[in-house]
Structures are given as C-alpha cells and as structure tokens.
Design a protein around this motif. Structure first.
Motif, short mmCIF file in Angstrom:
data_model
loop_
_atom_site.label_atom_id
_atom_site.label_comp_id
_atom_site.label_asym_id
_atom_site.label_seq_id
_atom_site.Cartn_x
_atom_site.Cartn_y
_atom_site.Cartn_z
N ILE A 230 30.49 63.94 21.70
CA ILE A 230 29.14 63.91 22.26
C ILE A 230 28.16 64.53 21.26
N ARG A 231 27.15 63.74 20.93
CA ARG A 231 26.10 64.19 20.02
C ARG A 231 24.95 64.75 20.87
N VAL A 232 24.49 65.94 20.52
CA VAL A 232 23.46 66.62 21.31
C VAL A 232 22.30 67.00 20.40
N PRO A 233 21.09 66.51 20.69
CA PRO A 233 19.93 66.91 19.90
C PRO A 233 19.63 68.40 20.02
N ILE A 234 19.21 69.00 18.90
CA ILE A 234 18.71 70.38 18.90
C ILE A 234 17.20 70.29 19.08
N GLY A 235 16.70 70.67 20.23
CA GLY A 235 15.28 70.49 20.51
C GLY A 235 14.99 69.06 20.94
N ALA A 236 13.73 68.68 20.86
CA ALA A 236 13.29 67.39 21.40
C ALA A 236 13.65 66.23 20.48
N SER A 237 13.80 65.07 21.10
CA SER A 237 13.92 63.79 20.40
C SER A 237 12.93 62.83 21.04
N ASP A 238 13.02 61.56 20.70
CA ASP A 238 12.17 60.57 21.34
C ASP A 238 12.56 60.32 22.79
N PHE A 239 13.67 60.91 23.24
CA PHE A 239 14.09 60.83 24.63
C PHE A 239 14.09 62.23 25.24
N SER A 240 12.90 62.81 25.29
CA SER A 240 12.65 64.12 25.89
C SER A 240 11.36 64.04 26.70
N ALA A 241 11.18 64.98 27.62
CA ALA A 241 9.96 64.99 28.44
C ALA A 241 8.76 65.51 27.66
N GLY B 198 37.27 60.69 17.83
CA GLY B 198 36.90 60.22 19.15
C GLY B 198 35.68 59.33 19.16
N PHE B 199 35.34 58.87 20.37
CA PHE B 199 34.21 57.98 20.61
C PHE B 199 33.28 58.61 21.64
N GLY B 200 32.02 58.17 21.65
CA GLY B 200 31.09 58.72 22.62
C GLY B 200 29.67 58.24 22.39
N ALA B 201 28.70 59.10 22.69
CA ALA B 201 27.28 58.76 22.58
C ALA B 201 26.49 60.06 22.61
N SER B 202 25.15 59.93 22.63
CA SER B 202 24.29 61.11 22.60
C SER B 202 23.85 61.51 24.01
N ASN C 232 39.00 67.83 28.35
CA ASN C 232 39.09 69.08 27.58
C ASN C 232 39.21 68.83 26.08
N GLN C 233 39.14 67.57 25.68
CA GLN C 233 39.11 67.24 24.24
C GLN C 233 37.68 67.06 23.75
N LEU C 234 36.70 67.53 24.54
CA LEU C 234 35.29 67.42 24.15
C LEU C 234 35.04 68.00 22.76
N LYS C 235 34.28 67.24 21.97
CA LYS C 235 33.79 67.73 20.69
C LYS C 235 32.28 67.52 20.68
N VAL C 236 31.52 68.55 20.36
CA VAL C 236 30.06 68.49 20.35
C VAL C 236 29.57 68.42 18.91
#
Length: 500
Positions: free
Chosen positions: A119-130, A73-77, A168-172
C-alpha cells in the motif's frame, strides 16, 4: 547386494512417482465476457503431470532453474480520498448495506482472496485530498520540532489499520507529492521546486514521516524521495526536482534512517514514467549510489521495455512499479489485456518487485478530488473499487487483472516468503495467443513442497478481424513432465506443488 541396474531402476521409479504426483488443483479465472470474475474454478479432478506426449496448440515451458526477483506484493494507493470513501462506507454499517465495507476489505486484502498487501500512502496532500497541507506547515522549522502526524486524516489511519488487520503481510510505501510549501519556490505545495537550502530539512521531514507511521504500528517498507519529480502542476501538490537534488536528499535520508535504527527501510528514487528510464533514474542512481535501493516507475508515458533497459544498467537495484490508472468509460476487456501485457506480466517480467494501481477507492465520477485540481480530468480516474452513494460497490477491471497476479505470489504459509519469478516461455503454433509468467513460492518448513504458479493471459479474441474468442489447448512442460489445460480467453492463475 542389489545390482547397479536394479538400484538405478529403483531410484528412477521413485523419482518418476514423485514427479507424477504433481497435480494442478487450484485454478482462478477472469474471462473476457465476465462470466467469471476472479473466480475459483478448481477442476472436478486434479490435472496430473504425466510422461510427455505431443505438445498442444501452445506449450508453456516452465524453467524453475532460472530464478529472478522475489516479489513484494501488489496493491494501490490509500489516498485521503480513498480513505474517505471507504470510511464513509464503513459508517453505513447500520443501514441496509450492512457489512459492505468488510466485504470490500476481505475481497481485496484477505490472503484467502486477492491478498493485496503493498500500500502506497501519500505524505501530506495529493490531488486526491480535501485540502492542500503538509505534515509541517510552520515556515522555517528546519529542525522539524513542529512536525505533526495529527495532520494525517484520521480515516487514513483507520482504514490502513483495517487493511493491516486483514493482511499481516502489509507493506507501506510512503511518498510525498510535495515538500512543505515554505521549502519551495513560490511558497506553495502546488507546483514549483525545492529550494536548495532546504534539502537536509526535507530529508528530516521524510524521516519524521517514516517514524510517525511506524509509531502508529505500520510496517514502513520504503519511502520515495518525491512523487513524479519531473512533473509540476499549479493546481495540486507537485514539485520538480533534478536528479542531483534528489540524490542529495536520498543520501541524507539514508544516513538519517540508519542513525535512527531504521536501516531496513528502503529509500526509493524517481517514482515517475517509463519514458525517461534511461536518463533521470540513471543519473540519480549514479550520484546517490547505495543510498537508494532502487527506483519506481509509472505507466503514463513510454514503453514498459524501458524497465529492462534500466535493469541492465543497474542489475543490483530493485525496480518497483507504483502507479497507473484507468479512466471511466474505457473498454473492459481491452483494459484487462493491456494491464496484463504491460503491468502484471510485462512489468513483472522486466524485474518489478511490486505492482500498484493509483486510488484504491473513489466514487463513480472519480471523486472526491482536491478542489480546483486539473488532475484526472474528463471522465475521471477509475479506482480498484467504485463505491456509490447508496453504499453499493463495484470492483473494476483494475482489480480483477491485479487480483489474478497477486493470487500467484501471496505466501503459502503465514509469514512465509512471497513468490519468486522463474523462467517461462511459450511455444507452438498458437504460442502467440498466450502471455505467461511463473513463480516459485518457498515454504516455511524446508520439508514442504514448493508451490509453482502461473498467470496466463489468452488474448486470442480476433478483435481486429471481427470477434471470435478462441480457447487454447496448451501443454505445460515442467521438469520433463507434462500437464494439459484448455485456457479460455481471459486470465487464468493456477498452481501445483513439487519438491523445491
């Protein structure tokens, strides 16, 4: 009894009828002048495959006997910032922009539209976190007894759940930008490297992250050991990690996942640029062996061709393409051409099973970002969709290019398989003007015809000698039959059905 000649003639007639009945019905397009933006432009009458005649200016030869990787599949973070921007849009539902959030979500993730699902999901903070945080900031807690999924911002969970509701085809795919600071030299999430004595504890931390997201009901397909292990920056969460250290963590993590009943979750290595594809990931896979299912690449340095070099070394390892970003202010059509040539055609034809950009959503300045970070400086990183303070939004070239590719591989049937890349080549006097990739998507029922799809870039715009965009009249050759279509300058996705 019928003569052999009559019987063979009858069989030939049946086969010819079956082939001739193949028709191109569905076409989606994004054109250079933006007159069509991921628009369904089904022809007024179906385009038939007929007995072959002279080839067009270009001839696209589809070889479904040559089978390669099945796409994931295709996606983003979904960074903390992306989730915040989208959630803020969601809570504006009672104002004059009521419904914009759901329009954005449907356009990106619904299978009837772009069908983005990886969908890519950071574990904890990245440069795009508060703020800078991990999911266990308790120093010395190597048993992870104080691991806390509650540290994940609530909007990340909420938006991810809405994506799952759309598709429902979500992949994390989980990945940490840094281990907890107390595991590192310098004691900070920002910069530094992992201290060797915490390798096993970090593997346990990653296991707990997988378990935590799964407990929330999310299908975790893969976990990367470390984002960009050859990069360190003191202004945001990063961590340098040598191949032998990453391999040691991967082996331990694989063992932990297996013993926890999570053998289906993939462990992915490297997750960094093309430029070192022949060194770091080679050393990593050599040492980690079967512990890693494959490696992931980013676009920021080196040529995409290096993916193929790695694949030749390790043909049984998966390749993931997981990150690239544009920046505000660049040329729209030039970006589309680059993305198709290098990513959504180029990376895929070099064995990538995924295609991801960086942030899903940000504002018009590429914010919000971690305070003080030097990441994405200048005009700011551009996301798939820009969401403005007034609740309006604009999809960017990153989305339109990716959507054309995603449309070609999404399952035809609910819970059915994704498209599998098949052989394709382009010939003819204007063969140079077209870049193409092709897929076969099997059906849930063995009796249903397979969907065959193509993604075609026509980049004949004469940009180096003035400006003169020219459509290309092309023939499409498939199983001894031929269809004809005129490809405008832009990206076209089309498909037809034929026996598998």
């Amino acid at each position: 009894m019928l003569s052999l000649h009559v019987r063979l003639a009858g069989i030939a007639s049946i086969l010819a009828t079956g082939v001739a009945s193949q028709q191109i019905w569905d076409i989606w397009q994004t054109t250079w002048d933006r007159s069509r933006l991921f628009t369904s432009v089904g022809p007024p009458a179906p385009i038939n495959f007929v007995q072959p005649g002279p080839i067009g200016e270009a001839n696209i030869v589809v070889d479904d006997g040559a089978r390669f990787q099945e796409m994931l599949g295709f996606g983003a973070s979904l960074t903390d910032s992306s989730a915040t921007v989208l959630n803020n849009l969601k809570v504006r539902l009672l104002n004059r922009n009521s419904g914009n959030y759901w329009n954005v979500m449907r356009t990106m993730f619904n299978p009837d539209s772009a069908g983005l699902n990886y969908i890519r999901v950071p574990i904890g903070a990245s440069d795009f976190s508060a703020s800078s945080y991990s999911l266990n900031d308790v120093s010395g807690d190597t048993s992870m007894s104080r691991f806390d999924m509650g540290k994940v911002p609530s909007q990340v969970i909420s938006v991810l759940r809405d994506i799952q509701g759309m598709n429902n085809q979500l992949k994390v795919h989980l990945v940490a930008w840094s281990p907890p600071g107390w595991m590192k030299s310098g004691g900070s999430m920002n910069g530094g490297s992992l201290l060797p004595q915490y390798s096993d504890a970090y593997a346990l931390y990653l296991l707990k992250s997988v378990q935590g997201f799964r407990a929330q009901g999310f299908p975790v397909h893969a976990v990367s050991v470390q984002n960009e292990p050859q990069h360190t920056n003191p202004t945001y969460p990063t961590c340098s990690m040598t191949p032998d250290v990453e391999a040691r963590i991967a082996v331990k993590l694989r063992s932990l996942l297996d013993s926890s009943g999570l053998g289906q979750v993939k462990v992915v290595g490297y997750d960094h640029n093309w430029n070192n594809a022949n060194s770091y990931p080679v050393d990593l896979v050599t040492q980690a062996g079967d512990a890693v299912s494959g490696v992931a690449f980013h676009c920021y340095e080196g040529p995409v061709s290096n993916q193929a070099s790695f694949q030749r070394r390790f043909p049984n390892k998966d390749i993931y393409f997981t990150e690239c970003t544009g920046t505000y202010g660049s040329d729209w059509w030039s970006d589309i051409k680059w993305y198709m040539d290098n990513l959504w055609i180029g990376s895929v034809e070099r064995f990538s099973r995924t295609g991801l950009m960086w942030n899903i959503a940000l504002d018009g300045a590429g914010n919000p970002k971690l305070p003080g970070t030097t990441s994405c400086g200048g005009p700011g990183c551009r996301p798939l969709v820009t969401v403005n303070n007034d609740g309006s939004y604009t999809f960017n070239q990153e989305f339109y290019a990716m959507a054309q590719a995603s449309k070609a591989v999404t399952p035809k049937d609910p819970n059915g398989p994704f498209g599998q890349r098949i052989g394709v080549s382009v010939e003819g006097s204007k063969g140079w003007a077209l870049r193409a990739t092709a897929f076969a998507t099997r059906r849930s029922s063995p009796g249903e015809w397979t969907r065959y799809s193509m993604v075609v870039l026509n980049w004949d715009d004469s940009a180096n000698s003035g400006w003169n965009p020219k459509p290309v009249r092309a023939t499409i050759s498939f199983r001894g039959m031929q269809a004809t279509y005129v490809f405008p300058v832009g990206v076209t996705t089309l498909w037809w059905y034929a026996p598998g």
